[in-house]
Design an enzyme around this catalytic site. Sequence first.
Site, mmCIF file in Angstrom:
data_model
loop_
_atom_site.group_PDB
_atom_site.id
_atom_site.type_symbol
_atom_site.label_atom_id
_atom_site.label_comp_id
_atom_site.label_asym_id
_atom_site.label_seq_id
_atom_site.Cartn_x
_atom_site.Cartn_y
_atom_site.Cartn_z
ATOM 1 N N ASP A 163 54.588 36.205 33.769
ATOM 2 C CA ASP A 163 54.171 35.548 34.338
ATOM 3 C C ASP A 163 54.822 33.790 34.045
ATOM 4 O O ASP A 163 53.907 33.289 33.487
ATOM 5 C CB ASP A 163 52.965 35.601 33.827
ATOM 6 C CG ASP A 163 51.481 34.659 33.911
ATOM 7 O OD1 ASP A 163 51.746 33.688 35.277
ATOM 8 O OD2 ASP A 163 50.434 34.488 33.507
ATOM 9 N N ASN A 395 57.566 41.519 24.178
ATOM 10 C CA ASN A 395 56.082 40.773 24.704
ATOM 11 C C ASN A 395 56.258 41.982 26.075
ATOM 12 O O ASN A 395 56.065 42.581 26.750
ATOM 13 C CB ASN A 395 55.902 39.535 25.702
ATOM 14 C CG ASN A 395 54.564 38.839 25.493
ATOM 15 O OD1 ASN A 395 54.103 39.182 24.727
ATOM 16 N ND2 ASN A 395 54.586 39.569 27.567
ATOM 17 N N GLU A 396 54.585 42.495 25.476
ATOM 18 C CA GLU A 396 53.741 43.657 26.561
ATOM 19 C C GLU A 396 54.851 45.252 27.036
ATOM 20 O O GLU A 396 54.624 44.835 28.566
ATOM 21 C CB GLU A 396 52.513 42.848 27.131
ATOM 22 C CG GLU A 396 52.333 41.815 26.487
ATOM 23 C CD GLU A 396 50.969 41.408 27.849
ATOM 24 O OE1 GLU A 396 51.469 41.191 28.943
ATOM 25 O OE2 GLU A 396 50.056 40.662 26.829
ATOM 26 N N ASN A 452 48.015 41.197 22.332
ATOM 27 C CA ASN A 452 47.662 40.589 22.921
ATOM 28 C C ASN A 452 45.636 40.430 24.006
ATOM 29 O O ASN A 452 46.292 41.748 24.361
ATOM 30 C CB ASN A 452 48.341 40.122 24.202
ATOM 31 C CG ASN A 452 49.263 38.700 23.774
ATOM 32 O OD1 ASN A 452 49.612 38.357 22.628
ATOM 33 N ND2 ASN A 452 50.686 39.566 24.675
ATOM 34 N N TYR A 454 42.668 40.301 26.095
ATOM 35 C CA TYR A 454 41.902 38.496 27.310
ATOM 36 C C TYR A 454 40.275 39.729 27.669
ATOM 37 O O TYR A 454 39.958 39.437 28.339
ATOM 38 C CB TYR A 454 42.573 38.719 28.150
ATOM 39 C CG TYR A 454 44.141 37.942 28.541
ATOM 40 C CD1 TYR A 454 43.856 36.366 28.098
ATOM 41 C CD2 TYR A 454 45.068 39.041 27.855
ATOM 42 C CE1 TYR A 454 44.841 35.902 27.827
ATOM 43 C CE2 TYR A 454 46.214 37.882 27.694
ATOM 44 C CZ TYR A 454 46.308 36.022 27.823
ATOM 45 O OH TYR A 454 47.359 35.514 27.228
ATOM 46 N N TYR A 458 39.999 39.280 31.468
ATOM 47 C CA TYR A 458 40.716 40.345 32.090
ATOM 48 C C TYR A 458 39.692 41.389 32.162
ATOM 49 O O TYR A 458 39.813 42.293 32.897
ATOM 50 C CB TYR A 458 42.434 40.014 32.316
ATOM 51 C CG TYR A 458 43.494 39.460 32.087
ATOM 52 C CD1 TYR A 458 43.545 38.677 33.945
ATOM 53 C CD2 TYR A 458 44.069 38.758 31.134
ATOM 54 C CE1 TYR A 458 44.418 37.811 33.987
ATOM 55 C CE2 TYR A 458 45.243 37.426 31.636
ATOM 56 C CZ TYR A 458 45.079 37.315 32.562
ATOM 57 O OH TYR A 458 45.636 36.542 33.620
ATOM 58 N N GLU A 490 47.485 36.283 21.619
ATOM 59 C CA GLU A 490 47.544 35.695 22.640
ATOM 60 C C GLU A 490 45.909 36.266 22.467
ATOM 61 O O GLU A 490 45.778 36.975 22.588
ATOM 62 C CB GLU A 490 48.185 36.738 24.341
ATOM 63 C CG GLU A 490 49.531 36.149 24.142
ATOM 64 C CD GLU A 490 50.067 36.175 25.548
ATOM 65 O OE1 GLU A 490 49.603 36.577 26.476
ATOM 66 O OE2 GLU A 490 51.213 36.600 25.259
ATOM 67 N N TRP A 535 47.162 31.247 22.988
ATOM 68 C CA TRP A 535 47.609 31.338 24.869
ATOM 69 C C TRP A 535 46.727 30.477 25.639
ATOM 70 O O TRP A 535 46.199 30.481 26.203
ATOM 71 C CB TRP A 535 47.339 32.638 26.069
ATOM 72 C CG TRP A 535 48.530 32.590 26.675
ATOM 73 C CD1 TRP A 535 48.285 33.289 27.928
ATOM 74 C CD2 TRP A 535 49.917 32.997 26.328
ATOM 75 N NE1 TRP A 535 49.616 32.531 28.987
ATOM 76 C CE2 TRP A 535 50.635 32.719 27.638
ATOM 77 C CE3 TRP A 535 50.676 32.768 25.768
ATOM 78 C CZ2 TRP A 535 51.822 32.427 28.357
ATOM 79 C CZ3 TRP A 535 51.786 32.312 25.777
ATOM 80 C CH2 TRP A 535 52.655 32.873 26.747
ATOM 81 N N LYS A 554 46.185 28.420 31.134
ATOM 82 C CA LYS A 554 45.232 28.399 29.813
ATOM 83 C C LYS A 554 46.444 27.753 28.755
ATOM 84 O O LYS A 554 45.639 27.589 27.575
ATOM 85 C CB LYS A 554 45.534 30.276 29.154
ATOM 86 C CG LYS A 554 44.948 31.293 30.446
ATOM 87 C CD LYS A 554 44.871 32.757 30.323
ATOM 88 C CE LYS A 554 44.523 33.484 31.192
ATOM 89 N NZ LYS A 554 45.909 34.236 32.382
HETATM 90 C C1 GCB Z 1 50.124 37.999 28.880
HETATM 91 C C2 GCB Z 1 51.359 37.812 28.572
HETATM 92 C C3 GCB Z 1 51.097 35.875 28.945
HETATM 93 C C4 GCB Z 1 50.970 36.056 30.750
HETATM 94 C C5 GCB Z 1 49.355 35.576 29.766
HETATM 95 C C6 GCB Z 1 48.546 36.013 31.462
HETATM 96 O O1 GCB Z 1 49.431 38.686 28.397
HETATM 97 O O2 GCB Z 1 51.955 37.928 27.531
HETATM 98 O O3 GCB Z 1 52.397 36.438 29.675
HETATM 99 O O4 GCB Z 1 51.302 34.276 31.212
HETATM 100 O O5 GCB Z 1 48.920 37.041 29.551
HETATM 101 O O6 GCB Z 1 47.792 34.061 31.299
HETATM 102 O O7 GCB Z 1 47.832 36.144 31.661
#
Ligand code: GCB
Length: 578
Positions: A163, A395-396, A452, A454, A458, A490, A535, A554
């Site tokens: 992303d 990462n992820e 991470n 959300y 999400y 994040e 994040w 974000k």
């Molecule tokens: C994540 C990623 C990051 C994205 C973020 C998002 O988990 O590590 O690279 O930018 O989510 O904003 O969705």
Amino acid sequence: MLYPQRNASRELMCLDGCWRFFADKNNEISTAFINGLTESIPMAVPGSWNEQYTELFDFHGKGWYETHTSIPKHWENQRVFLRLGAVTGKAAAWINGQPVLEHEGSALPIEADVSAFVKYGEENTIVVLADSTLDPWGLPPAQIEEKEARDGFYKSYPAVNYDFYPYGGIQRSVYLYTTEKEYIRDIIITTPTTDGTVHYRIEFSAAVNGTLSVEIDGQEKQYRLLGQESVEDSIVVQNPKLWEIGQPNLYQLHAELTCNGKTDRYQERFGIRTVCVQGDAFLLNDKPVFFRGFGKHEDFHIIGKGFSHAVAIKDFSLLKWIGANSFRTSHYPYDESMLQYADEMGIMVIAETPFVGLCDRMYRQDILDKANVVIEEMIARDKNHPSVVMWSLANEPGIGADEEHRVKAEYFFREMQKTARRMDGTRPLTYVACEEPENNTPFQFFDVVCINKYYGWYIGSGRIEGTLKNLDACLERFRNTFGKPMIITEFGADAIDGIHHDPPLMYSEEFQEKMIVEQYQLFCSKPYIIGTHVWAFADFQTTQTTARPLLNRKGIFTRDRQPKMAAHALRKVWNKEN
Ligand code: GCB
């Protein structure tokens, strides 16, 4: 690898500025072309090409750069190195038509001894190829072709597996520098305790005969060298002033290598500090620390991923303003200057590899071989920065819970972790996960669990209080599975600056503020959580998709570094804690 330096014996020439550029849209230029671009436009270096010309925004191919410089006659008796701070994708360079460099991997420096190819006392032509072609097997990977345009990150265009925007170009400074013929090739400094013991290993360009002197804090040691390639020893600094968060005491190691009547010098800066994980604590100088800060990007208007000292300084001033003490170099190694500034400002850094978007297809031996090289290059470059307190190896990654993929991924991560520990036994290791614990079995090989999450964005979109219970349960699942200290690397929500709504709805500044403050309180109530990174630090350019209104929003700051409401709220919380 040592950072280029101008001192009493080394000269340094910066080649930043306006180069000539040709976007090879039809793959017309073969490598036979190296002696002058006929059709070219001006292009700033460092800088990504994508925002310097509107029509190049979506160009992800071979970018050819050319510059000219005269090289002083007196450099003839020295070695001359060409050093490119970072070039996207597959890079290559020629001097006066002669190939001098080839490298794969975007965010780390490349250099070569070009003494034999330069014309002394004359004009020289330097050509650099930045091949930014999106590669499904690259680190980081683009999407595989059949799926392209349908299936990128959030069905994005261009279809990459991450992303942020795949900017192309010579993104960091370009230098020519000199050394003596026999020179100091590397210096590795470690401080195993807080009592002032400084271990060093000085490596030479070859087995040398001569003398070496090493000086730290007024104490000097002399060595007679008889066909030696390196010297390993230590000096104890009396009453050492430790490198601490916000109190960045720094020392210098001065090395002088004299062979055949010529002296090569290098001065390396370092800090005396220890880091380790003990039980549920991350100890800096034997005291527990809590990571407070952000995941960032190298990203700014017009320069894209090009490095700018002014933007870097602005970012550090905002980190101080808001009361942060750390950041992660998500999702690739940053320009060395960022680490130098972090050293000077007492900010901790979690330094990350460019392995973002790893997926099932990638757990193969040839990709692992490439990954190991990148890990070695990153640690070789950044090992002496006291600000770097932990390495993050990915990462992820998509790991999958089925037996076949799990076994392959575990092997891949175990091997990467071994490479990192072989290169540096002094810093804890992590990787950053987004999936559930059963999809993250490689954490068994790492010291800290970084996740991470959300919730409210999400997962359970639009519900902040409503998802706190599930977020809490998720934290407990990770904790119960691995029993290791955790950092939330994040969490956050998109907020379009200037959009306000009562009640707080998604995309409003109020929603972002409320989510961050409420989730932060939950994280702080867990004794095993040793830090949180919001994040993201600032809004940043990414690929086009329905989920991204022009930018990833974000950021706590806008792309031009203005604070959103959440920035003021975080500042209040963090300044109370400091
Ligand atoms: C994540 C990623 C990051 C994205 C973020 C998002 O988990 O590590 O690279 O930018 O989510 O904003 O969705």
